[in-house]
Enzyme design. Structure first.
Site: not given
Length: 588
Positions: A280, A453, A500, A528, A534, A548, A558, A561
């Site tokens: 399963h 995003k 923001f 990062r 950013t 980015r 961008n 995250h």
């Protein structure tokens, strides 16, 4: 007068050319055991054939035959061979042959061909255009003109579902498959697309809850496996003088026990999963045509992957070499085809140094060696290469400088000898098992949260996932979700009070985001670094290869995250992935 073809209990006997010609046009599949008169048919396979005959229950389209090579002109190329040969005839055409009493391979071949015959009869598929096997002498076969079928050609595709992956049952499932005698030839962890799910599960597309199932299968990570039967062969029962015109002797009680013990080797993959109560969690496709199609989809370089044996090992430059000639060594490593997956400077503890230098513990200089190894930073490396373990051993050479200069002056041991110590200035793992333990110790895995995003297109998402894998991250968990205000707060709690923040929520509400747990040594800072600054415009200047820089559109849009630190990463992961269990116990 004896009949031309007498049915014995299981297999029909063919001991003349006329009987061969009469047998060949049988409807459906005929499995032919080609034997020599001096040794008789292969008794070791008869229990398998009885099992298949009873379970498949297809007497109209499944036939078993024993054919004496010495008496059938067509079978002349098989005379004087001591190893069994099994031929597979479909509607009068010999389409395949298998050499040796390889029960798993023969079992899978019969099941696949019978399943095809069933689908053809039901109008679900057209009859494949098989190439007829030509019988040639052994010299021609060895030249490659008429190869025997091998286990590499009979595979199944298995998909371990998202619920099993998120609860870490995938490892247990793979271990059970391997213990049952199967071999995992290739594997990949990915989020299936809707198109891939509909294609793989087309046989259940008419079921009322299929749309919900598609959403479930595309909601998280699945494991895709290419699985082949193992190469172990059943030990044949003791050969006895056989008369093909009579019923073969039944195996003794001891032989029946042996057959029972080997039964799991004859199971299909599906039967194996069902017996172990894990079916399963894992779905199987074993139709040859469909398997080949899905291998091309999921593993387009499968043939090349089969010929390459990528191995991950740990290497170490001792302190003196690291301080004086690090760049020279790194250049050679890359020139030799190694990929450096991870590297770090580390000052070894006394215990770590003693462990890595254990082979020298009886030498008079052992104390000085440990003192040297703990005196300053060493460089630890994780290297990847085809046949990496053996190649690294050959590259660095013997463990002592004296032996290297005498026998292998071209080795790295001889080239990079240092006056401070009489030993090899480079270290390498003794085995692949040792390598994994050493890598886990010196490069403990860390988890971080990553988000792709909503504005990122499907094609861009695939490219970002490829960059993540190329950077050495393991995508441990995935959820595709709409980040509502409540969910977004679990990720962006640090900026909730900022002016923001409403703009961030507006961007996230445009569609589903892909939320992931990425695992790697030093994962937070490495992710990062891969994301980049950013602001995408700043990223294009400072880090043009970053995600980015390539996919960001603005500061808000961008592309990706990530968590800022390890504490934030684990807090967020625990909130979004309640079932998640880290492989690093310090993070739990």
């Amino acid at each position: 007068m004896a009949s031309k073809k007498r049915e014995i209990q299981l297999q029909a006997v063919v001991n003349s050319q006329s009987l061969w010609d009469e047998m060949l046009p049988n409807k459906g599949l005929t499995v032919i055991d080609v034997y020599q008169a001096w040794c008789g048919p292969c008794k070791a396979m008869q229990t398998l054939f009885r099992k298949l005959k009873n379970e498949l229950n297809e007497d109209e389209i499944l036939h078993f035959v024993v054919a004496e090579a010495d008496s059938v002109v067509t079978l002349q190329p098989f005379r004087d061979k001591c190893e069994p040969v099994f031929l597979f005839s479909v509607n009068g055409k010999i389409i395949s042959k298998i050499k040796g009493a390889n029960a798993p391979l023969v079992n899978q071949k019969i099941i696949n061909l019978i399943n095809e015959e069933r689908k053809i009869a039901a109008g679900e598929m057209a009859r494949p255009q098989y190439h007829e096997i030509l019988f040639v002498d052994s010299d021609t076969e060895e030249a490659g003109e008429a190869p025997y079928e091998s286990a590499e050609q009979i595979c199944s595709i298995a998909i371990i579902k998202p619920d099993a992956v998120i609860t870490r049952k995938d490892r247990e499932i793979k271990e059970k498959i391997i213990k049952a005698g199967f071999v995992i030839e290739a594997e990949d962890k990915r989020v299936l697309t809707e198109e891939q799910v509909r294609d793989f599960y087309s046989r259940i597309a008419d079921e009322p809850e299929f749309e919900d199932f598609v959403r479930f299968m595309t909601s998280g990570l699945s494991y895709i496996l290419v699985i082949a039967p193992g190469n172990e062969r059943q030990p044949p029962w003791e050969e006895t003088e056989a008369n093909p015109e009579t019923e073969p002797k039944e195996p003794s009680e001891d032989q029946e026990e042996t057959a029972t013990a080997m039964k799991t080797k004859w199971e299909s993959l599906q039967e194996c999963l069902e017996r172990q109560h894990i079916s399963h969690f894992c779905d199987v496709e074993d139709n040859t045509t469909d398997v080949n199609k899905f291998i091309d989809i999921f593993f387009p370089n499968f043939k090349n992957m089969k010929s390459i044996k990528l191995e991950r090992i740990m290497a170490l430059l001792r302190p003196d070499l690291f301080q004086q000639r690090k760049e020279d060594v790194l250049d050679i490593i890359q020139d030799e085809g190694f990929k450096i997956l991870m590297q770090r400077q580390i000052v070894l503890s006394e215990v770590e140094a003693q462990t890595l230098c254990k082979k020298y513990e009886n030498e008079v200089y052992f104390g000085s060696l440990i003192e040297n190894m703990t005196s300053g930073p060493s460089l630890a490396l994780v290297l990847l290469r085809d046949n990496g373990l053996q190649h690294w051993k050959e590259l660095i050479g013997p463990s002592t400088v004296e032996e290297a200069k005498k026998n292998l002056p071209e080795s790295l041991c001889a080239q990079f000898a240092m006056g401070s110590l009489p030993i090899n200035q480079l270290y390498g793992s003794d085995s692949l098992e040792a390598a994994e333990k050493e890598i886990l110790h010196f490069f403990p895995p860390q988890n971080t949260l990553a988000v792709i995003k909503p504005h990122v297109t499907h094609q861009e998402r695939e490219e970002i996932l490829s960059l993540i894998k190329e950077a050495g991250f393991d995508i441990t968990q995935v959820k595709e979700m709409l980040l509502t205000e409540e969910r977004a707060e679990k990720i962006y709690f640090k900026i909730k009070g900022k002016d923001f923040y409403k703009d961030v929520l507006a961007v996230l509400s445009e569609g589903p985001s892909m939320v992931m747990v990425l695992t790697k040594w030093n994962a937070v800072s490495e992710w990062r670094r891969l994301m980049g600054p950013t602001d995408p415009e700043e990223a294009k200047l400072l880090s043009p290869d970053s995600i980015r820089a390539q996919f960001g559109r603005s500061v808000l849009k961008n592309a990706v995250h990530g968590s800022s630190n390890t504490y934030e990463a684990m807090e967020t992961i625990n909130r979004l992935f309640e079932e998640f269990v880290s492989e690093n116990p310090e993070e739990n």
